[in-house]
Write a protein that holds these residues in place. Structure first.
Motif, PDB file in Angstrom:
ATOM      1  N   THR A  10       0.828  -1.199   0.000  1.00 52.83           N
ATOM      2  CA  THR A  10       0.000   0.000   0.000  1.00 52.83           C
ATOM      3  C   THR A  10       0.868   1.257   0.000  1.00 52.83           C
ATOM      4  N   SER A  11       0.203   2.407  -0.174  1.00 47.12           N
ATOM      5  CA  SER A  11       0.906   3.687  -0.138  1.00 47.12           C
ATOM      6  C   SER A  11       1.524   3.960   1.224  1.00 47.12           C
ATOM      7  N   GLN A  12       1.003   3.299   2.262  1.00 43.31           N
ATOM      8  CA  GLN A  12       1.582   3.416   3.594  1.00 43.31           C
ATOM      9  C   GLN A  12       2.768   2.473   3.796  1.00 43.31           C
ATOM     10  N   ASN A  13       3.178   1.786   2.712  1.00 42.63           N
ATOM     11  CA  ASN A  13       4.289   0.832   2.725  1.00 42.63           C
ATOM     12  C   ASN A  13       4.019  -0.338   3.661  1.00 42.63           C
ATOM     13  N   ILE A  14       2.813  -0.852   3.598  1.00 40.72           N
ATOM     14  CA  ILE A  14       2.434  -2.066   4.314  1.00 40.72           C
ATOM     15  C   ILE A  14       2.130  -3.136   3.270  1.00 40.72           C
ATOM     16  N   GLY A  15       2.760  -4.299   3.427  1.00 42.79           N
ATOM     17  CA  GLY A  15       2.563  -5.382   2.478  1.00 42.79           C
ATOM     18  C   GLY A  15       1.550  -6.397   2.963  1.00 42.79           C
ATOM     19  N   PHE A  16       0.796  -6.954   2.023  1.00 39.15           N
ATOM     20  CA  PHE A  16      -0.126  -8.049   2.306  1.00 39.15           C
ATOM     21  C   PHE A  16       0.186  -9.186   1.347  1.00 39.15           C
ATOM     22  N   ILE A  17       0.319 -10.388   1.889  1.00 37.18           N
ATOM     23  CA  ILE A  17       0.656 -11.579   1.105  1.00 37.18           C
ATOM     24  C   ILE A  17      -0.388 -12.643   1.375  1.00 37.18           C
ATOM     25  N   THR A  18      -0.900 -13.253   0.313  1.00 34.33           N
ATOM     26  CA  THR A  18      -1.888 -14.315   0.477  1.00 34.33           C
ATOM     27  C   THR A  18      -1.212 -15.680   0.431  1.00 34.33           C
ATOM     28  N   LEU A  19      -1.677 -16.586   1.302  1.00 32.74           N
ATOM     29  CA  LEU A  19      -1.274 -17.992   1.308  1.00 32.74           C
ATOM     30  C   LEU A  19      -2.554 -18.823   1.211  1.00 32.74           C
ATOM     31  N   PRO A  20      -3.111 -18.918   0.019  1.00 33.03           N
ATOM     32  CA  PRO A  20      -4.446 -19.519  -0.104  1.00 33.03           C
ATOM     33  C   PRO A  20      -4.525 -20.984   0.276  1.00 33.03           C
ATOM     34  N   ASN A  21      -3.421 -21.730   0.147  1.00 31.20           N
ATOM     35  CA  ASN A  21      -3.477 -23.156   0.474  1.00 31.20           C
ATOM     36  C   ASN A  21      -3.672 -23.416   1.967  1.00 31.20           C
ATOM     37  N   THR A  22      -3.352 -22.431   2.802  1.00 34.14           N
ATOM     38  CA  THR A  22      -3.627 -22.542   4.241  1.00 34.14           C
ATOM     39  C   THR A  22      -4.649 -21.496   4.687  1.00 34.14           C
ATOM     40  N   ARG A  23      -5.328 -20.872   3.744  1.00 40.50           N
ATOM     41  CA  ARG A  23      -6.384 -19.880   4.005  1.00 40.50           C
ATOM     42  C   ARG A  23      -5.865 -18.776   4.916  1.00 40.50           C
ATOM     43  N   SER A  24      -4.649 -18.287   4.614  1.00 40.69           N
ATOM     44  CA  SER A  24      -3.984 -17.335   5.489  1.00 40.69           C
ATOM     45  C   SER A  24      -3.626 -16.056   4.745  1.00 40.69           C
ATOM     46  N   LEU A  25      -3.420 -15.008   5.526  1.00 44.67           N
ATOM     47  CA  LEU A  25      -3.002 -13.714   5.008  1.00 44.67           C
ATOM     48  C   LEU A  25      -1.933 -13.147   5.933  1.00 44.67           C
ATOM     49  N   LEU A  26      -0.811 -12.678   5.355  1.00 48.20           N
ATOM     50  CA  LEU A  26       0.256 -12.054   6.120  1.00 48.20           C
ATOM     51  C   LEU A  26       0.222 -10.549   5.915  1.00 48.20           C
ATOM     52  N   GLN A  27       0.479  -9.828   6.999  1.00 48.96           N
ATOM     53  CA  GLN A  27       0.784  -8.402   6.898  1.00 48.96           C
ATOM     54  C   GLN A  27       2.254  -8.252   7.224  1.00 48.96           C
ATOM     55  N   ILE A  28       2.994  -7.480   6.410  1.00 49.81           N
ATOM     56  CA  ILE A  28       4.451  -7.467   6.520  1.00 49.81           C
ATOM     57  C   ILE A  28       4.974  -6.052   6.323  1.00 49.81           C
ATOM     58  N   HIS A  29       6.082  -5.742   6.990  1.00 50.60           N
ATOM     59  CA  HIS A  29       6.836  -4.538   6.680  1.00 50.60           C
ATOM     60  C   HIS A  29       7.781  -4.912   5.545  1.00 50.60           C
ATOM     61  N   PRO A  30       7.573  -4.420   4.329  1.00 49.54           N
ATOM     62  CA  PRO A  30       8.273  -4.998   3.180  1.00 49.54           C
ATOM     63  C   PRO A  30       9.771  -4.710   3.137  1.00 49.54           C
ATOM     64  N   ASP A  31      10.215  -3.513   3.496  1.00 50.61           N
ATOM     65  CA  ASP A  31      11.644  -3.215   3.408  1.00 50.61           C
ATOM     66  C   ASP A  31      12.448  -3.853   4.533  1.00 50.61           C
ATOM     67  N   ARG A  32      11.800  -4.148   5.645  1.00 49.68           N
ATOM     68  CA  ARG A  32      12.479  -4.844   6.742  1.00 49.68           C
ATOM     69  C   ARG A  32      12.233  -6.347   6.695  1.00 49.68           C
ATOM     70  N   MET A  33      11.273  -6.783   5.891  1.00 51.16           N
ATOM     71  CA  MET A  33      10.895  -8.192   5.790  1.00 51.16           C
ATOM     72  C   MET A  33      10.535  -8.758   7.161  1.00 51.16           C
ATOM     73  N   VAL A  34       9.720  -8.018   7.897  1.00 49.77           N
ATOM     74  CA  VAL A  34       9.258  -8.437   9.218  1.00 49.77           C
ATOM     75  C   VAL A  34       7.756  -8.685   9.139  1.00 49.77           C
ATOM     76  N   ILE A  35       7.309  -9.874   9.551  1.00 57.56           N
ATOM     77  CA  ILE A  35       5.885 -10.185   9.562  1.00 57.56           C
ATOM     78  C   ILE A  35       5.245  -9.493  10.763  1.00 57.56           C
ATOM     79  N   LEU A  36       4.231  -8.683  10.505  1.00 62.24           N
ATOM     80  CA  LEU A  36       3.532  -7.962  11.559  1.00 62.24           C
ATOM     81  C   LEU A  36       2.437  -8.802  12.178  1.00 62.24           C
ATOM     82  N   PHE A  37       1.692  -9.534  11.355  1.00 54.93           N
ATOM     83  CA  PHE A  37       0.772 -10.530  11.885  1.00 54.93           C
ATOM     84  C   PHE A  37       0.378 -11.499  10.789  1.00 54.93           C
TER      85      PHE A  37
END
Length: 316
Positions: free
Chosen positions: A76-103
């Motif tokens: 997003t414009s706020q530099n928050i990443g979202f990644i889908t993992l559909p095979n486990t019905r999951s969604l990650l929120q990540i800080h993309p430049d630090r590569m840190v999973i937020l939840f």
């Protein structure tokens, strides 16, 4: 250095791409790509269950192993990443430049998953907007584009999401999920009210605007569209299997006044073929993106095995 250019119509801006180089890092199968605010590029390696961060020229910076196959991502414009993992019905929120999973949020309902995501461009803090991205929710075989609100510091409640889809929207809110046809592979939000979707096995993309179906835009040389993105002039770019040519859609300026829009209004988007072909490096493209200031263009190539990137020029 080879160059390809799209000639403008009178009064339009001329766009072109100057082919630069390509890179790979023993990718398994790249299925998603997005640019961070700092100009880095994040990739989903589906087969290797990796998230990969490279610098603007393709040099590896970091990689992050995840517990399932990542399919799609957006930043997003706020530099928050979202990644889908559909095979486990999951969604990650990540800080993309630090590569840190937020939840990480997971849906317990076996009939519901988040398949893909799309950020809405230019929703910074100075922009009045209720949400920053759409979640592409697969629910009982149907697909819905659900707004995800900008206050994203709390873990997603998938139970609430499924209730919203089933009930058609949240009480007291004007925002409802887009009902979209099944077999969606990717989708792209141009703004809060305009969504383009790719369907498997079809040589068209579907255009919906203001929560109404506006019709299909046919691209004859594509077997199956694979990804959609836009530039800062809101021209739409499409890649697809069966075509080594990128395609640009340009709105011709017509204003639709009817409350309900018929299929023919999808033809208000004019298809322009960008004369990039295999000699420029494009071969079986899968996904693509611009960097956040729209000066560089990245294409995931060769069924997701490599990435080529080019410089974009704008001639006024």
């Amino acid at each position: 250095m080879e160059m390809a250019q799209v000639l403008a119509e009178p009064g339009d801006v001329r766009h072109g791409f100057s082919y630069y180089t390509s890179f790979n890092h023993d990718f398994g199968h790249i299925t998603g790509i997005a640019a961070t605010r700092n100009g880095n590029i994040m990739l989903c390696d589906y087969d290797n269950k990796n998230l990969i961060l490279v610098d603007p020229s393709g040099i590896m910076l970091k990689h992050l192993c995840v517990d399932s196959e990542p399919y799609d991502l957006t930043i997003t414009s706020q530099n928050i990443g979202f990644i889908t993992l559909p095979n486990t019905r999951s969604l990650l929120q990540i800080h993309p430049d630090r590569m840190v999973i937020l939840f990480k949020a997971k849906c317990d309902d076996l009939n519901t998953s988040v398949l893909c995501v799309s950020a809405i461009p230019n929703t910074g803090e100075d922009v009045i907007s209720n949400f920053a991205c759409f979640l592409g929710i697969k629910r009982h075989g149907s697909f819905y584009a659900m707004p995800f609100f900008k206050r994203c510091d709390e873990e997603i409640n998938f139970r609430k999401l499924t209730d919203v889809v089933d009930q058609g929207g949240q009480p007291g809110q004007y925002i409802y999920p887009f009902p979209v046809h099944s077999r969606v592979l990717k989708f792209h939000a141009l703004d809060e009210k305009s969504v383009f979707t790719c369907k498997g096995g079809q040589n068209y993309i579907t255009y919906s605007q203001q929560y109404e179906f506006h019709g299909n835009i046919t691209i004859a040389t594509i077997d199956t569209p694979s990804d959609i993105c836009n530039d800062d002039y809101k021209h739409i770019y499409i890649s697809g299997q069966g075509s080594n040519i990128l395609h640009r859609l340009k709105w011709d300026g017509k204003v639709v006044l009817d409350l309900r829009v018929h299929d023919k209004n999808a033809h208000d988007w004019k298809v322009i073929d960008i004369p990039l072909d295999s000699k420029h490096g494009i071969n079986k493209p899968v996904a693509m993106c611009f960097n956040q200031n729209y000066t560089k263009f990245y294409v995931v190539n060769e069924w997701g095995k490599s990435v080529l990137w080019s410089l974009m020029f704008i001639d006024d």
